[in-house]
Design a protein around this motif. Structure first.
Motif, PDB file in Angstrom:
ATOM      1  N   ALA A 161       0.789  14.535  -6.366  1.00 24.45           N
ATOM      2  CA  ALA A 161       0.585  15.148  -5.052  1.00 24.45           C
ATOM      3  C   ALA A 161      -0.788  15.788  -4.922  1.00 24.45           C
ATOM      4  N   PRO A 162      -1.241  16.563  -5.916  1.00 19.76           N
ATOM      5  CA  PRO A 162      -2.602  17.088  -5.802  1.00 19.76           C
ATOM      6  C   PRO A 162      -3.673  16.008  -5.699  1.00 19.76           C
ATOM      7  N   ALA A 163      -3.428  14.855  -6.335  1.00 18.38           N
ATOM      8  CA  ALA A 163      -4.427  13.779  -6.296  1.00 18.38           C
ATOM      9  C   ALA A 163      -4.598  13.236  -4.883  1.00 18.38           C
ATOM     10  N   PRO A 216      23.779  11.510  -6.713  1.00 24.24           N
ATOM     11  CA  PRO A 216      23.817  12.971  -6.549  1.00 24.24           C
ATOM     12  C   PRO A 216      22.565  13.651  -7.088  1.00 24.24           C
ATOM     13  N   GLU A 217      21.888  12.998  -8.031  1.00 23.21           N
ATOM     14  CA  GLU A 217      20.673  13.593  -8.584  1.00 23.21           C
ATOM     15  C   GLU A 217      19.490  13.510  -7.621  1.00 23.21           C
ATOM     16  N   ASN A 218      19.603  12.691  -6.592  1.00 26.61           N
ATOM     17  CA  ASN A 218      18.496  12.509  -5.655  1.00 26.61           C
ATOM     18  C   ASN A 218      18.610  13.529  -4.532  1.00 26.61           C
ATOM     19  N   ARG A 219      17.880  14.607  -4.656  1.00 30.85           N
ATOM     20  CA  ARG A 219      17.952  15.681  -3.671  1.00 30.85           C
ATOM     21  C   ARG A 219      16.844  15.597  -2.634  1.00 30.85           C
ATOM     22  N   CYS A 220      16.083  14.516  -2.670  1.00 39.27           N
ATOM     23  CA  CYS A 220      15.034  14.297  -1.665  1.00 39.27           C
ATOM     24  C   CYS A 220      15.103  12.827  -1.247  1.00 39.27           C
ATOM     25  N   PRO A 221      16.096  12.472  -0.430  1.00 42.82           N
ATOM     26  CA  PRO A 221      16.351  11.052  -0.155  1.00 42.82           C
ATOM     27  C   PRO A 221      15.315  10.363   0.725  1.00 42.82           C
ATOM     28  N   ARG A 222      14.483  11.119   1.413  1.00 44.54           N
ATOM     29  CA  ARG A 222      13.465  10.516   2.273  1.00 44.54           C
ATOM     30  C   ARG A 222      12.154  11.269   2.153  1.00 44.54           C
ATOM     31  N   GLY A 282       0.786  -1.236   0.000  1.00 46.72           N
ATOM     32  CA  GLY A 282       0.000   0.000   0.000  1.00 46.72           C
ATOM     33  C   GLY A 282       0.812   1.277   0.000  1.00 46.72           C
ATOM     34  N   VAL A 283       2.090   1.201  -0.388  1.00 48.24           N
ATOM     35  CA  VAL A 283       2.952   2.384  -0.348  1.00 48.24           C
ATOM     36  C   VAL A 283       2.762   3.211  -1.614  1.00 48.24           C
ATOM     37  N   HIS A 284       2.618   4.527  -1.447  1.00 49.02           N
ATOM     38  CA  HIS A 284       2.553   5.468  -2.560  1.00 49.02           C
ATOM     39  C   HIS A 284       3.906   6.170  -2.680  1.00 49.02           C
ATOM     40  N   PHE A 285       4.441   6.276  -3.884  1.00 47.53           N
ATOM     41  CA  PHE A 285       5.659   7.039  -4.151  1.00 47.53           C
ATOM     42  C   PHE A 285       5.215   8.370  -4.762  1.00 47.53           C
ATOM     43  N   ILE A 286       5.230   9.445  -3.963  1.00 45.36           N
ATOM     44  CA  ILE A 286       4.639  10.723  -4.375  1.00 45.36           C
ATOM     45  C   ILE A 286       5.665  11.848  -4.207  1.00 45.36           C
ATOM     46  N   PRO A 287       6.159  12.410  -5.311  1.00 46.98           N
ATOM     47  CA  PRO A 287       7.109  13.520  -5.193  1.00 46.98           C
ATOM     48  C   PRO A 287       6.423  14.778  -4.672  1.00 46.98           C
ATOM     49  N   ASN A 288       7.174  15.559  -3.902  1.00 45.17           N
ATOM     50  CA  ASN A 288       6.710  16.858  -3.403  1.00 45.17           C
ATOM     51  C   ASN A 288       5.329  16.760  -2.759  1.00 45.17           C
ATOM     52  N   ASN A 289       5.100  15.696  -2.009  1.00 43.15           N
ATOM     53  CA  ASN A 289       3.790  15.534  -1.379  1.00 43.15           C
ATOM     54  C   ASN A 289       3.614  16.510  -0.212  1.00 43.15           C
ATOM     55  N   HIS A 290       2.387  16.647   0.232  1.00 43.84           N
ATOM     56  CA  HIS A 290       2.074  17.653   1.250  1.00 43.84           C
ATOM     57  C   HIS A 290       2.734  17.348   2.587  1.00 43.84           C
ATOM     58  N   LEU A 291       3.002  16.073   2.875  1.00 44.02           N
ATOM     59  CA  LEU A 291       3.678  15.732   4.123  1.00 44.02           C
ATOM     60  C   LEU A 291       5.148  16.169   4.068  1.00 44.02           C
ATOM     61  N   LEU A 292       5.751  16.001   2.899  1.00 41.69           N
ATOM     62  CA  LEU A 292       7.116  16.508   2.717  1.00 41.69           C
ATOM     63  C   LEU A 292       7.155  18.013   2.924  1.00 41.69           C
ATOM     64  N   ARG A 293       6.252  18.699   2.272  1.00 42.57           N
ATOM     65  CA  ARG A 293       6.254  20.160   2.343  1.00 42.57           C
ATOM     66  C   ARG A 293       5.997  20.625   3.774  1.00 42.57           C
ATOM     67  N   SER A 327       6.951  19.213   6.375  1.00 48.19           N
ATOM     68  CA  SER A 327       8.161  18.993   7.171  1.00 48.19           C
ATOM     69  C   SER A 327       9.270  19.972   6.811  1.00 48.19           C
ATOM     70  N   GLY A 328       9.000  20.844   5.837  1.00 47.31           N
ATOM     71  CA  GLY A 328       9.993  21.838   5.442  1.00 47.31           C
ATOM     72  C   GLY A 328      10.795  21.484   4.209  1.00 47.31           C
ATOM     73  N   THR A 329      10.434  20.381   3.529  1.00 47.50           N
ATOM     74  CA  THR A 329      11.154  19.962   2.330  1.00 47.50           C
ATOM     75  C   THR A 329      10.272  20.175   1.105  1.00 47.50           C
ATOM     76  N   THR A 330      10.769  20.988   0.175  1.00 46.89           N
ATOM     77  CA  THR A 330      10.073  21.201  -1.092  1.00 46.89           C
ATOM     78  C   THR A 330      10.932  20.628  -2.204  1.00 46.89           C
ATOM     79  N   GLU A 331      10.364  19.734  -2.975  1.00 50.10           N
ATOM     80  CA  GLU A 331      11.086  19.107  -4.079  1.00 50.10           C
ATOM     81  C   GLU A 331      10.664  19.770  -5.377  1.00 50.10           C
ATOM     82  N   SER A 332      11.574  20.499  -5.999  1.00 50.25           N
ATOM     83  CA  SER A 332      11.221  21.215  -7.218  1.00 50.25           C
ATOM     84  C   SER A 332      10.977  20.238  -8.360  1.00 50.25           C
ATOM     85  N   LYS A 333      10.226  20.712  -9.339  1.00 51.10           N
ATOM     86  CA  LYS A 333       9.931  19.881 -10.508  1.00 51.10           C
ATOM     87  C   LYS A 333      11.206  19.523 -11.247  1.00 51.10           C
ATOM     88  N   GLU A 334      12.099  20.474 -11.411  1.00 44.46           N
ATOM     89  CA  GLU A 334      13.342  20.217 -12.128  1.00 44.46           C
ATOM     90  C   GLU A 334      14.183  19.166 -11.411  1.00 44.46           C
TER      91      GLU A 334
END
Length: 511
Positions: free
Chosen positions: A147-149, A180-186, A87-98, A100-107
């Protein structure tokens, strides 16, 4: 099929597709005209095929957009493969990340996801980082809409989410933390908050829910909206009109055939093709024996879409795991999955008695070492591997991913030997019983010597703390997956917590 304003139609399809991350089939160019000659047994705005997370989410989004919806499920129960999944969702820039103070840019996300998805064409300075326009557009849509979904599902009151937590109660690490390309490791991995906690059942740390909990929540939400879910309705055909628009489906039930019309579209979330042997032989890169997909995953959508001339892609990929061979031979349906080789005094070898991978590497990656082809020997040398462990592993990790429970009779899949040489002989004998399923695979004449050498070398690495062959335990993903599923943290006096020397004395075990 009634026409809706194009902008409204695009918005509706965009919302439904993003929520469910599924293929859509609304108006397929090139389809053969098959105008209905018979009345519909039922007619709605939107037909959703499949009742897993994709299908139920799509049904909810369609309903919220004002559509009258019905869900058709081929199987006897609701939930699809989701109900047996983590049941795990892999969601970039999700609201829980944000939050916690982490914003993952689209680029940043697109650079990372192209790097791991299309490594052969990736370049940091290339347009779209080396991806094609179509590939990049799909990944862009995933970033923009995923993330919006899930936020929308929360706003509907359908699901509440929380971070998936690891053994240290930290957000679960990504599989590629060290790139090095992974700027949001968790923090991209999230799970549902279950409606209630049932005693004696497994949950993620902090009470995170599994797929069965997610389905319970989604089903409750669809029921509250009076969205019917019809089980044992296998969609066997599509109905198109003279404008090449899909306007309905034909489904078989225990009482006969039913025709269901769709005024605004048909959405498929009907699963993969794991239990279609012909499709497995056609699309997989090497023989595949089974998996966790439900038995109704027979590639129905591929057959239907292909009949309309739809393109396909990525069919040789999957979320891989190793399975216990003898269980899979009996049934391809949910044999024991070995997400990672369990324990610390354990390793894996091929038919030559040699290690061939990092046994703790993440399950999406490590099993692909089974696909290696030797053009000289004309074989897949790692096609069937042997998992090796000792008595310590039984005492500390019994009952996990195929290791037998201490003090109980050996399961049928477990092979034992008082010495490594005897274990090798018994493995060879066992292989003869499954030869017709393995391409008549046998052990190399030097298997016993190589196995002894492999164990000796592994023990040296364990004592030093450094796996000089495959870097086991160096990546954060190794550690996270070692403890995945509630695996206990045990006392290991050696420098690398994922490696402990195998005992100098038997018994030894294999599967």
């Amino acid at each position: 099929m009634s026409k809706q304003p194009e902008a409204q139609r695009r918005a509706f399809l965009k919302g439904a597709g993003a929520a469910a991350t599924l293929p859509l089939l609304g108006a397929t160019a090139g389809a053969q005209a098959n105008a209905p000659q018979q009345p519909w047994d039922r007619e709605v705005d939107v037909v959703v095929v499949g009742s897993g997370a994709a299908g139920l989410s799509a049904a909810l989004f369609a309903h919220e957009a004002g559509a009258n919806v019905v869900v058709l499920e081929k199987g006897p129960t609701v939930g699809g493969t989701t109900a047996r999944s983590g049941g795990v969702h892999f969601i970039p820039n999700n609201h829980l990340l944000r939050a916690s103070g982490t914003t993952e840019s689209k680029e940043d996300f697109l650079r990372f996801i192209v790097r791991i998805t299309y490594p052969a064409s990736y370049h940091p300075d290339a347009p779209r980082f080396g991806a094609t326009e179509a590939e990049y557009a799909l990944l862009e849509t995933f970033y923009d809409e995923a993330a919006p979904a899930i936020e929308a599902l929360e706003q509907m009151g359908a699901v509440t989410y929380m971070p998936m937590l690891d053994h240290n109660h930290e957000p679960f690490n990504d599989n590629f933390v060290e790139l090095p390309e992974n700027r949001c490791p968790r923090g991209r991995s999230i799970v549902c908050v279950p409606e209630s906690i049932e005693e004696g059942r497994f949950y993620y740390n902090g009470g995170g829910g599994l797929g069965v909990d997610l389905i319970h929540l989604l089903r409750k939400a669809t029921a509250a909206r009076r969205i019917p879910i019809l089980t044992r309705h296998a969609v066997e055909d599509l109905v198109v009109n003279g404008d090449d628009e899909v306007i309905g489906v034909v489904a078989t039930t225990r009482k006969g055939t039913v025709r269901v019309g769709a005024r605004r579209g048909v959405i498929f979330g009907s699963g993969g093709y794991l239990h279609n042997p012909a499709f497995r032989r056609t699309y997989m890169r090497t023989p595949t024996y089974g998996g966790c997909g439900i038995p109704t995953n027979q590639g129905d959508f591929l057959r239907l879409a292909g009949g309309l001339g739809a393109s396909t892609g990525n069919l040789d990929q999957g979320w891989w795991m190793e399975v216990l061979l003898e269980e899979a031979i009996q049934s391809s349906d949910a044999p024991t999955g070995v997400w990672v080789v369990p324990g610390d005094s354990s390793l894996m070898v091929n038919r030559y008695g040699k290690r061939f991978c990092n046994e703790k590497n993440q399950p999406g990656g490590r099993p692909q070492t089974h696909f290696v082809w030797d053009p000289v020997a004309v074989e897949f040398p790692n096609r069937v591997s042997m998992m090796i462990w000792d008595k310590r592993a039984v005492e500390l990790f019994g009952g996990i991913y195929g290791i037998q429970k201490a003090g109980e009779p050996l399961p049928k899949h477990v092979i034992s030997g008082t010495t490594l040489a005897e274990l090798a002989d018994n493995i060879a004998s066992r292989l003869t019983t499954v030869a017709q399923h393995t391409g008549d695979m046998t052990l190399d004449p030097n298997f016993t010597t190589n196995l002894q050498s492999s164990v000796e070398q592994f023990n040296q690495f364990a004592r030093s703390g450094k796996d000089e062959q495959f870097r086991r335990g160096e990546a954060q993903g190794d550690i996270g997956w070692h403890y995945y599923g509630g695996v206990p943290k045990v006392d290991n006096p050696y420098p690398n917590e994922l490696m402990h020397p195998l005992s100098d004395q038997g018994p030894y075990f294999a599967a």
